[in-house]
Design a protein around this motif. Structure first.
Motif, mmCIF file in Angstrom:
data_model
loop_
_atom_site.group_PDB
_atom_site.id
_atom_site.type_symbol
_atom_site.label_atom_id
_atom_site.label_comp_id
_atom_site.label_asym_id
_atom_site.label_seq_id
_atom_site.Cartn_x
_atom_site.Cartn_y
_atom_site.Cartn_z
ATOM 1 N N ARG A 202 0.862 -1.174 0.000
ATOM 2 C CA ARG A 202 0.000 0.000 0.000
ATOM 3 C C ARG A 202 0.901 1.227 0.000
ATOM 4 N N GLY A 203 0.320 2.398 -0.199
ATOM 5 C CA GLY A 203 1.132 3.599 -0.183
ATOM 6 C C GLY A 203 0.405 4.780 -0.792
ATOM 7 N N ASP A 204 1.161 5.808 -1.116
ATOM 8 C CA ASP A 204 0.589 7.039 -1.670
ATOM 9 C C ASP A 204 0.443 6.965 -3.188
ATOM 10 N N ILE A 205 1.487 6.444 -3.862
ATOM 11 C CA ILE A 205 1.520 6.561 -5.327
ATOM 12 C C ILE A 205 1.716 5.212 -5.995
ATOM 13 N N LEU A 206 0.827 4.916 -6.930
ATOM 14 C CA LEU A 206 0.982 3.779 -7.832
ATOM 15 C C LEU A 206 1.122 4.325 -9.252
ATOM 16 N N ILE A 207 2.109 3.871 -9.980
ATOM 17 C CA ILE A 207 2.277 4.249 -11.385
ATOM 18 C C ILE A 207 1.822 3.082 -12.250
ATOM 19 N N ASP A 208 0.996 3.398 -13.227
ATOM 20 C CA ASP A 208 0.488 2.385 -14.147
ATOM 21 C C ASP A 208 1.178 2.515 -15.503
ATOM 22 N N LEU A 209 1.805 1.434 -15.939
ATOM 23 C CA LEU A 209 2.445 1.361 -17.259
ATOM 24 C C LEU A 209 1.836 0.163 -17.982
ATOM 25 N N THR A 210 0.671 0.384 -18.572
ATOM 26 C CA THR A 210 -0.115 -0.707 -19.127
ATOM 27 C C THR A 210 -0.506 -0.389 -20.565
ATOM 28 N N VAL A 211 -0.625 -1.437 -21.358
ATOM 29 C CA VAL A 211 -0.950 -1.294 -22.770
ATOM 30 C C VAL A 211 -2.377 -0.763 -22.947
ATOM 31 N N GLY A 212 -2.622 -0.056 -24.035
ATOM 32 C CA GLY A 212 -3.970 0.349 -24.405
ATOM 33 C C GLY A 212 -4.620 1.308 -23.425
ATOM 34 N N SER A 213 -5.951 1.152 -23.256
ATOM 35 C CA SER A 213 -6.736 2.056 -22.403
ATOM 36 C C SER A 213 -7.486 1.265 -21.334
ATOM 37 N N LEU A 214 -6.786 0.341 -20.709
ATOM 38 C CA LEU A 214 -7.398 -0.576 -19.748
ATOM 39 C C LEU A 214 -7.573 0.082 -18.383
ATOM 40 N N VAL A 215 -8.612 -0.369 -17.653
ATOM 41 C CA VAL A 215 -8.828 0.128 -16.292
ATOM 42 C C VAL A 215 -9.115 -0.998 -15.298
ATOM 43 N N HIS A 216 -9.390 -2.212 -15.761
ATOM 44 C CA HIS A 216 -9.887 -3.247 -14.850
ATOM 45 C C HIS A 216 -8.861 -3.679 -13.807
ATOM 46 N N HIS A 217 -7.586 -3.391 -14.043
ATOM 47 C CA HIS A 217 -6.558 -3.718 -13.051
ATOM 48 C C HIS A 217 -6.508 -2.695 -11.913
ATOM 49 N N PHE A 218 -7.305 -1.619 -12.010
ATOM 50 C CA PHE A 218 -7.353 -0.620 -10.949
ATOM 51 C C PHE A 218 -8.349 -0.967 -9.846
ATOM 52 N N TYR A 219 -9.240 -1.914 -10.082
ATOM 53 C CA TYR A 219 -10.288 -2.201 -9.102
ATOM 54 C C TYR A 219 -9.700 -2.542 -7.736
ATOM 55 N N ALA A 220 -8.704 -3.417 -7.729
ATOM 56 C CA ALA A 220 -8.067 -3.786 -6.464
ATOM 57 C C ALA A 220 -7.124 -2.694 -5.977
ATOM 58 N N ALA A 221 -6.370 -2.078 -6.896
ATOM 59 C CA ALA A 221 -5.328 -1.123 -6.512
ATOM 60 C C ALA A 221 -5.881 0.124 -5.851
ATOM 61 N N CYS A 222 -7.059 0.585 -6.286
ATOM 62 C CA CYS A 222 -7.562 1.858 -5.768
ATOM 63 C C CYS A 222 -7.930 1.789 -4.287
ATOM 64 N N GLU A 223 -8.010 0.599 -3.730
ATOM 65 C CA GLU A 223 -8.290 0.453 -2.303
ATOM 66 C C GLU A 223 -7.054 0.695 -1.444
ATOM 67 N N PHE A 224 -5.865 0.651 -2.063
ATOM 68 C CA PHE A 224 -4.629 0.636 -1.286
ATOM 69 C C PHE A 224 -3.669 1.784 -1.609
ATOM 70 N N PHE A 225 -4.023 2.622 -2.603
ATOM 71 C CA PHE A 225 -3.155 3.733 -2.978
ATOM 72 C C PHE A 225 -3.975 5.007 -3.103
ATOM 73 N N GLN A 226 -3.412 6.110 -2.618
ATOM 74 C CA GLN A 226 -4.099 7.390 -2.671
ATOM 75 C C GLN A 226 -4.206 7.913 -4.096
ATOM 76 N N HIS A 227 -3.121 7.737 -4.865
ATOM 77 C CA HIS A 227 -3.070 8.308 -6.205
ATOM 78 C C HIS A 227 -2.534 7.274 -7.191
ATOM 79 N N ILE A 228 -3.203 7.153 -8.332
ATOM 80 C CA ILE A 228 -2.742 6.303 -9.430
ATOM 81 C C ILE A 228 -2.376 7.219 -10.592
ATOM 82 N N ILE A 229 -1.106 7.215 -10.971
ATOM 83 C CA ILE A 229 -0.627 8.026 -12.092
ATOM 84 C C ILE A 229 -0.496 7.103 -13.305
ATOM 85 N N VAL A 230 -1.256 7.405 -14.343
ATOM 86 C CA VAL A 230 -1.312 6.541 -15.528
ATOM 87 C C VAL A 230 -0.423 7.118 -16.622
ATOM 88 N N LEU A 231 0.481 6.290 -17.140
ATOM 89 C CA LEU A 231 1.360 6.695 -18.230
ATOM 90 C C LEU A 231 0.956 5.969 -19.512
#
Length: 260
Positions: free
Chosen positions: A54-83
């Motif tokens: 868990r923590g403050d910042i998660l960086i996402d480096l994922t192909v295309g325009s996907l979001v389904h991998h955020f369902y679990a992550a958003c419970e444990f990180f304050q901010h998700i920065i998508v690249l």
């Protein structure tokens, strides 16, 4: 088509909406649900639910325009920065973020996450929580020393990279080099989670065939260790579908942490 004529994802781009429709939609003839939706969501949910990531910042480096991998992550990180590597991917993702008319519908993935989690949370509330966790979508150039130049990102507690290394790497040296760049975005002790396809050479999106780097589990393990990571978990699942859109043999989830 000869493999040398396959397009490169980060150079030529692809139709982001077609990619979603073919591999991640809920249409009746979409055969990739088990591998493309359920497998990553189950493994990410299990990993995060263990409670030590868990923590403050998660960086996402994922192909295309996907979001389904955020369902679990958003419970444990304050901010998700998508690249993202292309404007087209950013535009498609922002349609969903801004709840615009014509945005890709992720309700089936929301429902699936609830089933995996055993949660009775209202689906709409879950998607809103995901949206609120994503303050920035940033275009990046993998070849630059600072990939997000002129923006300097804060060190991340965690990185998720789903299928991106598969399509941006021309060879194994590229894979190791880009892993090194990903590592540079992490805090010491930070977590890296990779979802990738094993023994693959191409993916079809619309009329285009896109190059995919062919590699196996042993290569990824050695590459991670070589770049200073300790592997915490690795799950490999054999392909569950039949389709000539893509030629992978298995899908892999691997979680590792950066040595301090």
């Amino acid at each position: 088509m000869d493999s040398t004529s396959y397009k490169l994802y980060h150079v030529h781009g692809w139709d982001s909406r077609q990619h979603l429709e073919d591999y991640f939609s809920d249409k009746p003839n979409m055969v990739f649900e088990e591998d493309a939706l359920k497998f990553p969501m189950e493994n990410l949910t299990k990993t995060f639910s263990e409670g030590h990531i868990r923590g403050d910042i998660l960086i996402d480096l994922t192909v295309g325009s996907l979001v389904h991998h955020f369902y679990a992550a958003c419970e444990f990180f304050q901010h998700i920065i998508v690249l993202k590597v292309s404007d087209r991917c950013i535009m498609e993702l922002k349609r969903w973020l801004d709840t615009r008319t014509g945005a890709f519908h992720w309700g089936h993935a929301t429902k699936l996450h609830g089933e995996i989690q055993g949660s009775s949370d209202q689906f709409q509330n879950k998607e809103e929580k995901m949206r609120s966790a994503i303050p920035h979508v940033v275009k990046f150039n993998i070849e630059k020393e600072n990939m997000t130049d002129p923006i300097v990102l804060p060190p991340a507690d965690c990185i998720i990279s789903a299928w991106l290394l598969d399509v941006i790497c021309k060879d194994e040296n590229d894979y190791r080099r880009y892993l090194r760049k990903f590592s540079g975005l992490l805090k010491p002790g930070g977590q890296l989670m990779i979802i990738g396809l094993l023994d693959t050479t191409y993916i079809t999106v619309g009329k285009d065939k896109i190059h995919v780097l062919k590699y196996n589990e042993d290569f990824v393990r050695k590459a991670l260790v070589g770049e200073g990571f300790v592997i915490d978990n690795c799950v490999v699942q054999k392909r569950t579908n039949v389709s000539d859109l893509i030629d992978y043999k298995a899908i892999m989830f691997i979680a590792a942490h950066k040595e301090k």
